[in-house]
Design a protein around this motif. Structure first.
Motif, PDB file in Angstrom:
ATOM      1  N   THR A  60       0.822  -1.203   0.000  1.00 25.06           N
ATOM      2  CA  THR A  60       0.000   0.000   0.000  1.00 25.06           C
ATOM      3  C   THR A  60       0.854   1.250   0.000  1.00 25.06           C
ATOM      4  OG1 THR A  60      -0.099  -0.054   2.400  1.00 25.06           O
ATOM      5  CG2 THR A  60      -1.902  -1.110   1.191  1.00 25.06           C
ATOM      6  N   LEU A  61       2.173   1.082   0.000  1.00 28.20           N
ATOM      7  CA  LEU A  61       3.064   2.227  -0.042  1.00 28.20           C
ATOM      8  C   LEU A  61       3.122   2.781  -1.466  1.00 28.20           C
ATOM      9  CD1 LEU A  61       5.997   0.855   2.118  1.00 28.20           C
ATOM     10  CD2 LEU A  61       4.257   2.499   2.788  1.00 28.20           C
ATOM     11  N   PRO A  62       3.321   4.100  -1.588  1.00 27.38           N
ATOM     12  CA  PRO A  62       3.411   4.676  -2.937  1.00 27.38           C
ATOM     13  C   PRO A  62       4.653   4.154  -3.671  1.00 27.38           C
ATOM     14  CG  PRO A  62       3.667   6.375  -1.254  1.00 27.38           C
ATOM     15  CD  PRO A  62       3.402   5.082  -0.550  1.00 27.38           C
ATOM     16  N   SER A  63       4.513   3.973  -4.931  1.00 27.29           N
ATOM     17  CA  SER A  63       5.604   3.455  -5.741  1.00 27.29           C
ATOM     18  C   SER A  63       6.576   4.580  -6.074  1.00 27.29           C
ATOM     19  CB  SER A  63       5.040   2.872  -7.023  1.00 27.29           C
ATOM     20  OG  SER A  63       6.099   2.450  -7.832  1.00 27.29           O
ATOM     21  N   THR A  64       7.841   4.249  -6.195  1.00 32.65           N
ATOM     22  CA  THR A  64       8.853   5.248  -6.549  1.00 32.65           C
ATOM     23  C   THR A  64       9.051   5.312  -8.062  1.00 32.65           C
ATOM     24  OG1 THR A  64      10.599   3.607  -6.280  1.00 32.65           O
ATOM     25  CG2 THR A  64      10.072   4.992  -4.376  1.00 32.65           C
ATOM     26  N   GLU A  65       8.427   4.411  -8.787  1.00 32.87           N
ATOM     27  CA  GLU A  65       8.561   4.416 -10.241  1.00 32.87           C
ATOM     28  C   GLU A  65       7.684   5.509 -10.849  1.00 32.87           C
ATOM     29  OE1 GLU A  65       7.642   0.720 -12.005  1.00 32.87           O
ATOM     30  OE2 GLU A  65       8.890  -0.431 -10.630  1.00 32.87           O
ATOM     31  N   LYS A  66       8.192   6.077 -11.928  1.00 35.76           N
ATOM     32  CA  LYS A  66       7.382   7.055 -12.658  1.00 35.76           C
ATOM     33  C   LYS A  66       6.305   6.302 -13.430  1.00 35.76           C
ATOM     34  CE  LYS A  66      10.274  10.935 -13.754  1.00 35.76           C
ATOM     35  NZ  LYS A  66      10.942  11.622 -14.859  1.00 35.76           N
TER      36      LYS A  66
END
Length: 69
Positions: A3-9
């Motif tokens: 549920t953590l935000p992804s660091t990928e664009k």
């Protein structure tokens, strides 16, 4: 699943087939308009200059003694 935000664009979606067809149609229409303008200037260069135009009608004198019955 995290549920953590992804660091990928976030990746941009490739254009669909319909978008490509729309762009091609617009390009071909632009080419057609340019071609029609070239043909108009080639075959009728004085089409819009009507100040020097000579009418193609023949003037016939009218007999005033003739009666139309």
């Amino acid at each position: 699943m995290s549920t953590l935000p992804s660091t990928e664009k976030p990746r941009k979606q490739p254009p669909s087939v319909y978008t490509v067809i729309l762009i091609l149609a617009m390009l071909f229409m632009l080419v057609a308009v340019i071609a029609m303008y070239v043909e108009l200037s080639r075959w009728a260069p004085d089409y819009y200059r009507t100040n020097s135009a000579q009418p193609g009608a023949m003037v016939v004198p009218v007999n005033s003694s003739a009666t139309f019955a």
